[in-house]
Each structure stands twice: as structure tokens, then as C-alpha cells.
Design a protein around this motif. Structure first.
Motif, PDB file in Angstrom:
ATOM      1  N   CYS A   1      -1.712   6.997   8.410  1.00  0.00           N
ATOM      2  CA  CYS A   1      -0.626   6.050   8.660  1.00  0.00           C
ATOM      3  C   CYS A   1       0.358   6.043   7.499  1.00  0.00           C
ATOM      4  CB  CYS A   1      -1.195   4.663   8.855  1.00  0.00           C
ATOM      5  SG  CYS A   1      -1.837   3.962   7.335  1.00  0.00           S
ATOM      6  N   GLY A   2       1.449   5.356   7.673  1.00  0.00           N
ATOM      7  CA  GLY A   2       2.489   5.265   6.654  1.00  0.00           C
ATOM      8  C   GLY A   2       1.972   4.678   5.347  1.00  0.00           C
ATOM      9  N   PHE A   3       1.045   3.713   5.448  1.00  0.00           N
ATOM     10  CA  PHE A   3       0.537   3.064   4.230  1.00  0.00           C
ATOM     11  C   PHE A   3      -0.344   4.035   3.435  1.00  0.00           C
ATOM     12  CE2 PHE A   3       0.832  -0.232   7.571  1.00  0.00           C
ATOM     13  CZ  PHE A   3       1.925  -0.921   7.069  1.00  0.00           C
ATOM     14  N   CYS A   4      -1.105   4.845   4.147  1.00  0.00           N
ATOM     15  CA  CYS A   4      -2.002   5.768   3.460  1.00  0.00           C
ATOM     16  C   CYS A   4      -1.229   6.967   2.889  1.00  0.00           C
ATOM     17  CB  CYS A   4      -3.100   6.268   4.404  1.00  0.00           C
ATOM     18  SG  CYS A   4      -4.289   4.987   4.806  1.00  0.00           S
ATOM     19  N   ARG A   5      -0.141   7.342   3.581  1.00  0.00           N
ATOM     20  CA  ARG A   5       0.626   8.518   3.132  1.00  0.00           C
ATOM     21  C   ARG A   5       1.538   8.196   1.960  1.00  0.00           C
ATOM     22  NH1 ARG A   5       2.606  10.158   8.799  1.00  0.00           N
ATOM     23  NH2 ARG A   5       3.895   8.416   8.185  1.00  0.00           N
ATOM     24  N   ASP A   6       1.987   6.939   1.881  1.00  0.00           N
ATOM     25  CA  ASP A   6       2.980   6.544   0.887  1.00  0.00           C
ATOM     26  C   ASP A   6       2.392   6.630  -0.524  1.00  0.00           C
ATOM     27  OD1 ASP A   6       4.877   5.415  -0.693  1.00  0.00           O
ATOM     28  OD2 ASP A   6       5.205   3.649   0.578  1.00  0.00           O
ATOM     29  N   SER A   7       2.850   7.621  -1.288  1.00  0.00           N
ATOM     30  CA  SER A   7       2.245   7.857  -2.609  1.00  0.00           C
ATOM     31  C   SER A   7       2.679   6.799  -3.622  1.00  0.00           C
ATOM     32  CB  SER A   7       2.626   9.241  -3.122  1.00  0.00           C
ATOM     33  OG  SER A   7       4.042   9.321  -3.211  1.00  0.00           O
ATOM     34  N   ARG A   8       3.694   5.984  -3.271  1.00  0.00           N
ATOM     35  CA  ARG A   8       4.112   4.944  -4.210  1.00  0.00           C
ATOM     36  C   ARG A   8       3.181   3.741  -4.159  1.00  0.00           C
ATOM     37  NH1 ARG A   8       9.893   4.370  -1.815  1.00  0.00           N
ATOM     38  NH2 ARG A   8       8.487   4.606  -0.052  1.00  0.00           N
ATOM     39  N   ARG A   9       2.341   3.679  -3.136  1.00  0.00           N
ATOM     40  CA  ARG A   9       1.450   2.512  -3.031  1.00  0.00           C
ATOM     41  C   ARG A   9       0.277   2.669  -3.988  1.00  0.00           C
ATOM     42  NH1 ARG A   9       2.997  -0.736   1.742  1.00  0.00           N
ATOM     43  NH2 ARG A   9       1.323  -2.128   1.157  1.00  0.00           N
ATOM     44  N   GLU A  10      -0.104   1.544  -4.528  1.00  0.00           N
ATOM     45  CA  GLU A  10      -1.185   1.448  -5.503  1.00  0.00           C
ATOM     46  C   GLU A  10      -2.527   1.847  -4.859  1.00  0.00           C
ATOM     47  OE1 GLU A  10      -2.645   1.305  -8.602  1.00  0.00           O
ATOM     48  OE2 GLU A  10      -0.831   0.081  -8.902  1.00  0.00           O
ATOM     49  N   GLU A  11      -3.218   2.777  -5.469  1.00  0.00           N
ATOM     50  CA  GLU A  11      -4.494   3.184  -4.882  1.00  0.00           C
ATOM     51  C   GLU A  11      -5.670   2.378  -5.403  1.00  0.00           C
ATOM     52  OE1 GLU A  11      -5.731   7.149  -4.058  1.00  0.00           O
ATOM     53  OE2 GLU A  11      -3.675   7.860  -4.395  1.00  0.00           O
ATOM     54  N   ARG A  12      -5.398   1.569  -6.439  1.00  0.00           N
ATOM     55  CA  ARG A  12      -6.521   0.861  -7.057  1.00  0.00           C
ATOM     56  C   ARG A  12      -6.880  -0.435  -6.330  1.00  0.00           C
ATOM     57  NH1 ARG A  12      -4.405   1.183 -13.131  1.00  0.00           N
ATOM     58  NH2 ARG A  12      -2.556   0.628 -11.942  1.00  0.00           N
ATOM     59  N   ALA A  13      -5.943  -0.949  -5.513  1.00  0.00           N
ATOM     60  CA  ALA A  13      -6.221  -2.201  -4.795  1.00  0.00           C
ATOM     61  C   ALA A  13      -6.314  -1.928  -3.294  1.00  0.00           C
ATOM     62  CB  ALA A  13      -5.128  -3.226  -5.066  1.00  0.00           C
ATOM     63  N   LEU A  14      -7.366  -2.471  -2.687  1.00  0.00           N
ATOM     64  CA  LEU A  14      -7.567  -2.266  -1.249  1.00  0.00           C
ATOM     65  C   LEU A  14      -7.763  -3.632  -0.590  1.00  0.00           C
ATOM     66  CD1 LEU A  14      -8.108   0.037   0.893  1.00  0.00           C
ATOM     67  CD2 LEU A  14     -10.506  -0.525   0.569  1.00  0.00           C
ATOM     68  N   CYS A  15      -6.986  -3.883   0.442  1.00  0.00           N
ATOM     69  CA  CYS A  15      -7.052  -5.177   1.110  1.00  0.00           C
ATOM     70  C   CYS A  15      -7.728  -5.003   2.472  1.00  0.00           C
ATOM     71  CB  CYS A  15      -5.641  -5.738   1.269  1.00  0.00           C
ATOM     72  SG  CYS A  15      -5.611  -7.352   2.026  1.00  0.00           S
ATOM     73  N   VAL A  16      -8.812  -5.751   2.692  1.00  0.00           N
ATOM     74  CA  VAL A  16      -9.552  -5.641   3.948  1.00  0.00           C
ATOM     75  C   VAL A  16      -9.129  -6.769   4.891  1.00  0.00           C
ATOM     76  CG1 VAL A  16     -11.853  -5.651   4.986  1.00  0.00           C
ATOM     77  CG2 VAL A  16     -11.501  -4.600   2.748  1.00  0.00           C
ATOM     78  N   VAL A  17      -8.663  -6.399   6.088  1.00  0.00           N
ATOM     79  CA  VAL A  17      -8.200  -7.406   7.053  1.00  0.00           C
ATOM     80  C   VAL A  17      -8.943  -7.265   8.381  1.00  0.00           C
ATOM     81  CG1 VAL A  17      -5.880  -7.663   6.077  1.00  0.00           C
ATOM     82  CG2 VAL A  17      -6.319  -5.891   7.794  1.00  0.00           C
ATOM     83  N   GLU A  18      -8.859  -8.333   9.204  1.00  0.00           N
ATOM     84  CA  GLU A  18      -9.533  -8.302  10.505  1.00  0.00           C
ATOM     85  C   GLU A  18      -8.788  -7.434  11.512  1.00  0.00           C
ATOM     86  OE1 GLU A  18     -10.205 -12.218  12.078  1.00  0.00           O
ATOM     87  OE2 GLU A  18     -11.102 -12.936  10.219  1.00  0.00           O
ATOM     88  N   THR A  19      -7.470  -7.646  11.578  1.00  0.00           N
ATOM     89  CA  THR A  19      -6.699  -6.974  12.629  1.00  0.00           C
ATOM     90  C   THR A  19      -5.415  -6.373  12.078  1.00  0.00           C
ATOM     91  OG1 THR A  19      -5.393  -8.923  13.124  1.00  0.00           O
ATOM     92  CG2 THR A  19      -7.458  -8.685  14.336  1.00  0.00           C
TER      93      THR A  19
END
Lengths: 377, 197
Positions: free
Chosen positions: B68-86
Motif C-alpha cells: 500500500c501507499g503507507f508501506c511504500r512511502d520511504s519518508r514514513r518512519e519505520e520505527r513506529a508501528l500503529c496497530v488499528v482494528e479497521t
């Protein structure tokens, strides 16, 4: 808080009732089975959304009618509000000033009642269920958030019980996650009940001392079962910890039985007289005085907390009490200044609670009219 | 007699959530009367959403490519992961533009009453994903209800041994000062969790 007007439609055996209650005592007189208690129950249902007597919602609707409706005009904190509740098709809907009330909490903004019924004796004589719901009703009256908190607990409990029934197949971490959720929600209920008892028990004990005609002191207590540590001092986190421990310690038994055996849902209120169980040792008269002590304490406690007296509903209570205790109760009611609704089969029993402005009602075969019933020749 | 194709369209539209028979009829007439390519474009959009949108193979949000766009975007921080329901919760968090890390969508919560256990959620995938990643903090952003809380606690049990920093989103009053509209349980909780200034 004051009830200015009450309207009933197709509620139990009462098809159409409209009355303007007295600011003090309103007394319904009639033979048994005529509908006196239904009148009180309508008012109780309006204030709590719960039937006063056990049964299903559909029993509240008059035979042959599709809906029942109860409407009350209240003076609440200086403003007039119309609150009504409709029952039909097994569900109920509350309205405030003609608009549907979104949540029960909105609805319970300020109406509170304390009911006295002949069934109250169950609180002493009956099982823990009766005492628990008696306690929780008082907790809810005092802390409105308790309604939601106890629902959360019930949901966590149902979930955990379902897991227990799945048995050995359930991964330990999964069960532990629900243990902890349940423990946190349970600790909240423990703390609420403890806070209420701390306020209520001393008042109830003092009231009993003045009406019990018994040298032995009464003690009302709440001590959660199977919980280690000092319950009276622990903070909520410590209570959650203690409940978790108890859940773990009883896990094997709970898995065998498929339900959770420890927690606020399994607790009891103890009532003792001179250190002995009131259930086993108190006389009928003492038991009634014990219930009365609790109820009057609840009224005073609510007045202290909210700044006004709750509505008091007394269903045929005087016939159950001996003359001296009845006189105490009637004088208490007259002096308290509370708005009171009484039913009785014999008007002479409740005369001490009546005054110039008392509204007398006579109830016969589902008809309510003003005035005392004619004395049969 | 209304023509069958129109009846079929109304019947299909009426199956949509929040759409009753009357509204379905209105929508159907609108589609029928709309000028130009509207109906063709609409049908193509519907077909494509079904054919092309699927779950991201890494975070299980929605995408039309493998990641997805969030996983491909290299500018996003890889050290923080947010777990959501939906995915809807993910979108709500994105709207804040505050969180610059990555996501993981569970697709539900643990609910014994509904028969949803750990196997029905994307939990195994979360653990696998953490094996070779640079994640340092996991934010558990499940709902603050009974099931959401239990799910967060369950994840805590699984993730704690991995030595990561685990955090839970805070709960309390909504912003904007509407104290008067808060329900009593929320207010009571906010009051008991008050803090020193």
C-alpha cells in the motif's frame, strides 16, 4: 425534584389515568388486585426504566393494547421537564420533552426514586442475587456512571465465560487478556460499591438503632468473596491485582464449570444483628426494621449527595409493620418533606403521613379517581 | 409496469447500507437520466474497486498494488508501528496528519461472544512482520471498549517479550471543551485519571 403531573396509558390494568400529585403525600387506597401497585410501578418504571416486580417488559402493557405509555411532568432543578417512557413490542423508549433520549444516562439526569415494597424482605431472607441488585440500585442512584460501568463488566464477564466454555483449546494469553480486562472493570465496581457502603452503612446502622427495639447493633457490610488483601484500604489498581490473582487461583475450577466464580457478580452483602446473620437469626419484625433502616439511610444519603430528596414509593408497607414501627415510618415521612406515594388497603394505617394537602385516590378495577373510597355499609 | 432492468438496479441499490427502497428508486432514476458517460463510469468504478483493490501484503490496509501507499512511502518512519482494528480507524488517524509511522490493520477485535479469536485476526502476520523490521515502538490503537481493551492486552502479552516499546493511546474527554456533553462514565474516568499541573 417534584412530580407535578402523571399520566398513564394502557399500563398493566390501568387504561387511562391522569393525576396531579400532592407535593407531599399522595395516597392510593383500594382492595388488593385493583391496580394500586400498578400506579406505583408506573412511576417507578418512569424513573428507572425497570419494572418494579419481576417479569418481562411485555407484561407492563395492558392486555389487548399494543403500547403502554407513562408520562411525568417534573420540576427538576428549577425547570419543568416532561419525561415519558413507552413500552411496546418488548422494547422501551424514553423521551425527554417529547424527544427521544439518546442514552439511558441522558435520561437519568435527575430523577431518582426509592421504593418500599413487601418484597423488600427478600433482601434479608432471600439469596445473594436479591441483595446484590438491591445494593446496585443504590449505587446507581448515587453514582450514575455505574450503569455503564456495570454493563462493561457484564460484557467482559460474558466474553470470559465463553472462553472458559471453549476450554483447553484456548491459548493462555488470550484468556489472560480477558482476565485482565475483567479485573479492571471489576475493580471499578468494587470501588463503587465500597464507596456507597461507606456512606450508607453508618446511617443505616443508626436508623436501625432507633427503630429496631433491639439491644444488638446491626451491621451492614460488603466484603468481596475470595479476594485477598485489605479490601477497605486498597486502591483500584490493587483491587484489580487482587481480582486477577483470585481469577488465576480459581481458573481450574472455573474451566470445569464453564463460568467465572469470583468477582463483583458473585458477591453478597452481609447483614448481621449482634454479630449473627440476620437472615438466620433475626425475627420477622427485626428483618423488616433492617430493610427500613437501609432504605431510610439511602434516602438521607441521596439527599446529602444530590441536595434533594428522591421520590418515595411505598407499596402497602404499613400493613407489614407493627404499629410502633409504622408510626415511626409515617412520622419520618411527614417530617422529611419528601414527595411520597403510598398505597394501602386501609387508610387508617397511613393517616400519620397525611396532611391537609394530601391527595387521596381510590383505586378500583383499574379506575383511579380522586377522594377516599366510600365506606361500604 | 416498470421495466425489469430498472427493478434489478433498484433491488441492488436497496441492499446498500443506509439505503431504503425509496432512496434506491431515486438513485436508480438519477443514474438512468444522468447525461453522458455517468452510468458507464459508475459501473466501471464499481467493477474496478472489486477487481483491483485488495489487502496490502504487509500491513493489510487497502491497496491496488502489492504494497500500500503507507508501506511504500520511504519518508514514513519505520520505527513506529500503529496497530488499528479497521481501515476506517487508519483513515481517521491519517486525517490528523500527526502520525508519520506505519500501520498494521487487524481486521477486527478479539471477541469470544462473536466467535472471533486470534486466528481470525491478522495477528500472526503482525508477529512475522516484526521479525525482520526496524520497529522500535508499537502503538496499540484499538477502541477503548471491552473487546478493544482485551485485544490490546493480548497483544501486549505477545509483544512484550520482544523487547519493543509498547504504548496505548490515551483515553478521556474529547477536545473542544464539551465537558457538558460527555457521558458520565467517560467523565468519571477522566476525573479519576486527573493529573497534577
Amino acid at each position: 425534584m417534584r412530580l407535578l403531573g402523571l399520566q398513564l396509558q394502557d399500563f398493566r390494568n390501568l387504561s387511562q389515568v391522569q393525576l396531579l400529585p400532592s407535593p407531599h403525600a399522595t395516597i392510593a387506597v383500594g382492595q388488593n388486585g385493583q391496580g394500586k401497585t400498578n400506579l406505583l410501578e408506573a412511576l417507578y418504571f418512569l424513573a428507572t426504566l425497570k419494572p418494579l416486580r419481576a417479569g418481562r417488559l411485555s407484561e407492563l402493557v395492558k392486555w389487548g393494547a399494543s403500547n403502554a405509555r407513562v408520562t411525568g411532568r417534573f420540576l427538576l432543578k428549577g425547570a419543568e421537564r416532561e419525561i415519558s417512557v413507552e413500552v411496546g413490542g418488548g422494547t422501551r423508549q424514553a423521551f425527554v420533552d417529547g424527544k427521544k433520549a439518546a442514552s439511558l444516562e441522558d435520561y437519568f439526569g435527575g430523577v431518582s426514586v426509592v421504593a418500599f415494597t413487601p418484597d423488600d424482605l427478600e433482601v434479608i431472607k432471600g439469596g445473594p442475587d436479591a441483595r446484590r441488585s438491591f445494593l446496585d440500585r443504590a449505587v446507581f442512584n448515587r453514582f450514575p456512571a455505574f450503569l455503564r460501568e456495570s454493563r462493561e463488566y457484564a460484557r467482559a464477564l460474558k466474553n470470559r465465560n465463553r472462553l472458559l466454555r471453549e476450554g483447553a483449546a484456548v491459548e493462555p494469553a488470550y484468556l489472560e487478556a480477558y482476565d485482565e480486562t475483567l479485573a479492571k472493570a471489576g475493580a471499578r465496581l468494587y470501588a463503587r460499591r465500597r464507596a456507597l457502603m461507606a456512606e450508607l452503612a453508618p446511617r443505616a446502622q443508626a436508623t436501625f438503632a432507633s427503630i429496631g427495639r433491639t439491644v444488638d447493633p446491626a451491621v451492614y457490610g460488603y466484603h468481596p468473596a475470595h479476594l485477598s488483601g485489605d479490601f477497605s484500604q486498597a486502591d483500584e489498581a490493587a483491587l484489580a491485582g487482587a481480582l486477577r490473582e483470585a481469577l488465576t487461583a480459581r481458573l481450574r475450577r472455573d474451566l470445569d464449570r464453564g463460568f467465572t466464580s469470583v468477582g463483583p457478580h458473585a458477591d453478597d452483602v452481609t447483614v448481621t444483628l449482634g454479630g449473627r446473620s440476620a437472615r438466620a437469626y433475626a425475627s420477622q419484625g427485626q428483618q423488616r426494621a433492617l430493610v427500613l433502616g437501609w432504605k431510610i439511610a439511602e434516602i438521607e444519603n441521596l439527599e446529602g449527595a444530590m441536595g434533594f430528596l428522591p421520590l418515595l414509593l411505598l407499596d402497602d408497607v404499613s400493613s407489614e409493620l407493627d404499629p410502633e414501627r409504622n408510626a415511626y415510618l409515617m412520622n419520618y415521612l411527614a417530617k422529611s418533606g419528601a414527595q411520597v406515594f403510598l398505597t394501602t388497603t386501609d387508610a387508617s394505617l397511613v393517616h400519620a403521613a397525611a396532611a391537609q394537602d394530601t391527595l387521596w385516590l381510590s383505586v378500583s378495577t383499574g379506575q383511579v379517581r380522586e377522594g377516599l373510597p366510600d365506606v361500604p355499609a | 409496469m416498470t421495466p425489469d432492468p430498472l427493478n434489478r438496479l433498484v433491488a441492488q441499490l436497496a441492499k446498500l447500507p443506509g439505503i431504503g427502497e425509496k432512496t434506491a428508486q431515486r438513485l436508480a432514476f438519477h443514474i438512468l437520466r444522468a447525461p453522458g458517460e455517468f452510468a458507464v463510469d459508475l459501473s466501471q468504478a464499481i467493477r474496478e474497486v472489486k477487481e483491483k483493490v485488495h489487502l496490502c501484503t504487509r500491513c493489510f490496509s487497502l491497496t491496488d498494488s502489492e504494497l500500500c501507499g503507507f508501506c511504500r512511502d520511504s519518508r514514513r518512519e519505520e520505527r513506529a508501528l500503529c496497530v488499528v482494528e479497521t481501515f476506517a480507524d487508519l483513515m481517521a488517524l491519517e486525517r490528523t496528519r500527526e502520525f508519520k509511522g506505519r500501520y498494521h490493520v487487524l481486521h477486527g477485535v478479539l471477541s469470544p461472544l462473536e466467535g472471533v479469536g486470534p486466528e481470525q485476526l491478522r495477528i500472526k502476520e503482525l508477529l512475522e512482520r516484526l521479525n525482520d523490521s526496524r520497529v522500535e515502538e508499537i502503538i496499540l490503537a484499538t477502541n477503548p471498549d471491552v473487546e478493544g481493551e482485551a485485544t490490546a492486552l493480548y497483544l501486549t502479552r505477545l509483544l512484550k517479550p520482544m523487547g519493543l516499546r509498547l504504548t496505548r493511546i490515551a483515553q478521556g474527554l474529547p477536545m473542544g471543551g464539551d465537558l457538558e456533553f460527555a457521558d458520565q462514565a467517560t467523565l468519571a474516568k477522566a476525573l479519576s485519571a486527573r493529573r497534577d499541573l
